[in-house]
Enzyme design. Structure first.
Site, PDB file in Angstrom:
ATOM      1  N   ARG A 172       0.872  -1.152   0.060  1.00 19.09           N
ATOM      2  CA  ARG A 172      -0.033   0.156   0.122  1.00 19.09           C
ATOM      3  C   ARG A 172       0.949   1.248  -0.062  1.00 19.09           C
ATOM      4  O   ARG A 172       0.151   2.532  -0.107  1.00 19.09           O
ATOM      5  CB  ARG A 172      -0.710  -0.071   1.306  1.00 19.09           C
ATOM      6  CG  ARG A 172      -2.258  -1.079   1.181  1.00 19.09           C
ATOM      7  CD  ARG A 172      -2.760  -1.271   2.642  1.00 19.09           C
ATOM      8  NE  ARG A 172      -3.177   0.245   3.055  1.00 19.09           N
ATOM      9  CZ  ARG A 172      -4.598   0.474   2.542  1.00 19.09           C
ATOM     10  NH1 ARG A 172      -5.276  -0.168   1.914  1.00 19.09           N
ATOM     11  NH2 ARG A 172      -4.766   1.899   3.104  1.00 19.09           N
ATOM     12  N   ARG A 176       8.114   6.823  -5.256  1.00 15.66           N
ATOM     13  CA  ARG A 176       7.860   7.589  -6.417  1.00 15.66           C
ATOM     14  C   ARG A 176       9.430   8.246  -6.764  1.00 15.66           C
ATOM     15  O   ARG A 176       9.887   8.834  -5.892  1.00 15.66           O
ATOM     16  CB  ARG A 176       6.799   8.464  -6.596  1.00 15.66           C
ATOM     17  CG  ARG A 176       5.510   7.902  -6.082  1.00 15.66           C
ATOM     18  CD  ARG A 176       4.305   8.868  -6.158  1.00 15.66           C
ATOM     19  NE  ARG A 176       3.245   8.399  -5.770  1.00 15.66           N
ATOM     20  CZ  ARG A 176       2.148   8.885  -5.163  1.00 15.66           C
ATOM     21  NH1 ARG A 176       2.416   9.910  -4.431  1.00 15.66           N
ATOM     22  NH2 ARG A 176       0.890   8.138  -4.817  1.00 15.66           N
ATOM     23  N   ARG A 248      -6.494  -4.202  16.304  1.00 16.74           N
ATOM     24  CA  ARG A 248      -5.838  -3.042  16.840  1.00 16.74           C
ATOM     25  C   ARG A 248      -6.744  -1.899  16.808  1.00 16.74           C
ATOM     26  O   ARG A 248      -7.677  -1.872  16.194  1.00 16.74           O
ATOM     27  CB  ARG A 248      -4.669  -2.676  15.947  1.00 16.74           C
ATOM     28  CG  ARG A 248      -3.495  -3.612  15.662  1.00 16.74           C
ATOM     29  CD  ARG A 248      -2.828  -3.808  17.061  1.00 16.74           C
ATOM     30  NE  ARG A 248      -1.967  -2.888  17.394  1.00 16.74           N
ATOM     31  CZ  ARG A 248      -0.819  -2.839  18.215  1.00 16.74           C
ATOM     32  NH1 ARG A 248      -1.005  -3.738  19.220  1.00 16.74           N
ATOM     33  NH2 ARG A 248      -0.483  -1.826  18.570  1.00 16.74           N
ATOM     34  N   ARG A 278       0.894   9.563  15.023  1.00 15.19           N
ATOM     35  CA  ARG A 278       0.709  10.582  14.010  1.00 15.19           C
ATOM     36  C   ARG A 278      -0.088  11.639  14.811  1.00 15.19           C
ATOM     37  O   ARG A 278      -0.877  11.362  15.874  1.00 15.19           O
ATOM     38  CB  ARG A 278       0.081  10.091  12.777  1.00 15.19           C
ATOM     39  CG  ARG A 278      -1.351   9.750  12.702  1.00 15.19           C
ATOM     40  CD  ARG A 278      -1.929   9.280  11.471  1.00 15.19           C
ATOM     41  NE  ARG A 278      -3.409   9.091  11.276  1.00 15.19           N
ATOM     42  CZ  ARG A 278      -3.887   8.664  10.430  1.00 15.19           C
ATOM     43  NH1 ARG A 278      -3.396   8.648   9.095  1.00 15.19           N
ATOM     44  NH2 ARG A 278      -5.204   8.293  10.361  1.00 15.19           N
ATOM     45  N   GLU A 299      -2.626  10.190  17.800  1.00  6.76           N
ATOM     46  CA  GLU A 299      -3.123   8.848  17.776  1.00  6.76           C
ATOM     47  C   GLU A 299      -2.219   8.074  18.380  1.00  6.76           C
ATOM     48  O   GLU A 299      -0.843   7.828  18.131  1.00  6.76           O
ATOM     49  CB  GLU A 299      -3.362   8.526  16.142  1.00  6.76           C
ATOM     50  CG  GLU A 299      -4.575   9.082  15.635  1.00  6.76           C
ATOM     51  CD  GLU A 299      -4.711   8.635  14.198  1.00  6.76           C
ATOM     52  OE1 GLU A 299      -4.484   7.493  14.254  1.00  6.76           O
ATOM     53  OE2 GLU A 299      -5.467   9.215  13.567  1.00  6.76           O
ATOM     54  N   ASP A 349     -11.286   0.155   2.443  1.00  6.48           N
ATOM     55  CA  ASP A 349     -11.370   1.572   2.130  1.00  6.48           C
ATOM     56  C   ASP A 349     -12.947   1.795   1.956  1.00  6.48           C
ATOM     57  O   ASP A 349     -13.537   1.054   1.573  1.00  6.48           O
ATOM     58  CB  ASP A 349     -10.519   1.983   1.022  1.00  6.48           C
ATOM     59  CG  ASP A 349      -9.070   2.178   1.244  1.00  6.48           C
ATOM     60  OD1 ASP A 349      -8.764   2.325   2.461  1.00  6.48           O
ATOM     61  OD2 ASP A 349      -8.405   1.928   0.323  1.00  6.48           O
TER      62      ASP A 349
END
Length: 382
Positions: A172, A176, A248, A278, A299, A349
């Site tokens: 995922r 680049r 989780r 984060r 978080e 998603d």
């Protein structure tokens, strides 16, 4: 027919709406005091910021039908997810891109130079068939980038060493060799102008749909309906009689800041000695709005207990074995279909959730028209 939807999130809302539009009566129940499930959004009373109450949800898809579907019920505005990460005293862009590489190694490489540098000098080419998350990362980007951006974050997120996680998790996260810092690569990306709860309210707004909140589902409730679509935890439907599937969960430390706290929506913290994974700053998820004050979440990820909200299915070997036993139980159960992230114990998603809900509703309507029984699963959990 009389249908019961357990859960007022995306799965229950979309399936319920499709059935209602074809002349059936639908009752939606949810244990919480709001609709929308973990997609729930609400205005903060102190700052007027639109808050993603259970953590940020960013809509992205290549599925044109799904994109058209959500735009029937909400005005989606453009939003690109540009994630930053703090590591080794600097801020970098994610996913790893040409700017990240040049900044991290103190270079000014062109795309072809960076590609050769990473694939020939940094990547561990001795790993030909990566089996773990760690091996996949080492094969992709090499030890330095792996340890700076992936290792610590992954240990905090999953509660185990990356060598214990399957390589598929890292697929995922692209690398680049240009300056594109858009986290997603899908054709359609955006946010609903007035939040997801407003959108799901629109989906549920039909004269043949009744919504009952603060209502705990009990299997005896099914007796008053022809069929149940259940989007709660699969093991929970059977009262955890075989044991609990592993998840989780997330803890959020919410705080308000006068001004702009971090200048972006998502800031990761990749180092293991920082306890949170984060910080999300919610006003940046609505860049078309202006707010002087800000709502932020730190978080923290941990193993889910019996009273916690399940977020991420673990799906390791032990959990998959138990899942198989629950699937066998479900296959023997009459007049119930298990749907969604929790009902099929899969990470989904939002766009995939909606796609599967639309397909499930259509397959169910076809089965009804053919006088056939509805399946326990229209999407196999295993």
């Amino acid at each position: 027919m009389q249908f019961l939807m357990v859960g007022a999130g995306l799965s229950g809302a979309v399936i319920g709406r499709q059935l209602a539009e074809h002349g059936h009566d639908v009752t939606v129940v949810d244990r919480r005091d709001h609709i929308g499930g973990n997609c729930h959004t609400e205005r903060d009373a102190n700052t007027d910021v639109m808050v993603h109450v259970y953590g940020p949800h960013i809509f992205h898809t290549d599925d044109e039908e799904v994109w058209q579907y959500v735009n029937q019920y909400a005005n989606f505005l453009p939003y690109k997810n540009r994630v930053k990460t703090t590591s080794r005293g600097q801020v970098f862009s994610l996913p790893v891109n040409l700017h990240t590489i040049n900044q991290f190694f103190g270079k000014t490489m062109r795309p072809d130079e960076a590609h050769a540098f990473i694939t020939e000098e940094q990547a561990d080419t001795s790993i030909t068939d990566p089996q773990s998350f760690e091996e996949q990362a080492m094969r992709f980007v090499g030890r330095d980038l792996y340890e700076a951006f992936f290792k610590g974050y992954t240990i905090k997120q999953w509660g185990c060493h990356p060598s214990e996680l399957p390589a598929s998790i890292l697929k995922r996260l692209p690398v680049r060799f240009n300056y594109d810092d858009n986290y997603f690569f899908h054709k359609f990306q955006g946010m609903p102008e007035n939040g997801y709860t407003d959108m799901i309210t629109g989906i549920l707004d039909h004269p043949s749909i009744t919504v009952k909140l603060n209502t705990m589902f009990d299997r005896n409730m099914a007796d008053g309906f022809d069929h149940v679509f259940y989007s709660g935890p699969l093991d929970g439907y059977f009262d955890y009689e075989l044991g609990r599937l592993g998840y989780r969960t997330l803890d959020f430390e919410r705080f308000i800041y006068d001004g702009d706290y971090q200048g972006c929506a998502v800031m990761n913290y990749g180092e293991e000695d920082v306890p949170y994974t984060r910080i999300t700053e919610h006003k940046h998820f609505s860049p078309w709005e202006a707010h002087e004050r800000s709502v932020c979440y730190r978080e923290y990820s941990r193993a889910a207990g019996p009273d916690d909200i399940p977020y991420y299915p673990i799906r390791q070997v032990k959990e998959k074995a138990l899942l198989g036993e629950y699937v066998d139980l479900a296959e023997e159960t009459q007049n119930v279909t298990f749907v969604g992230r929790l009902g099929t114990y899969r990470y989904l998603d939002m766009d995939v959730t909606i796609r599967e809900a639309l397909d499930t509703a259509r397959a169910s309507l076809d089965a009804i028209a053919a006088d056939q029984d509805l399946k326990p699963f229209f999407v196999a959990p295993i």
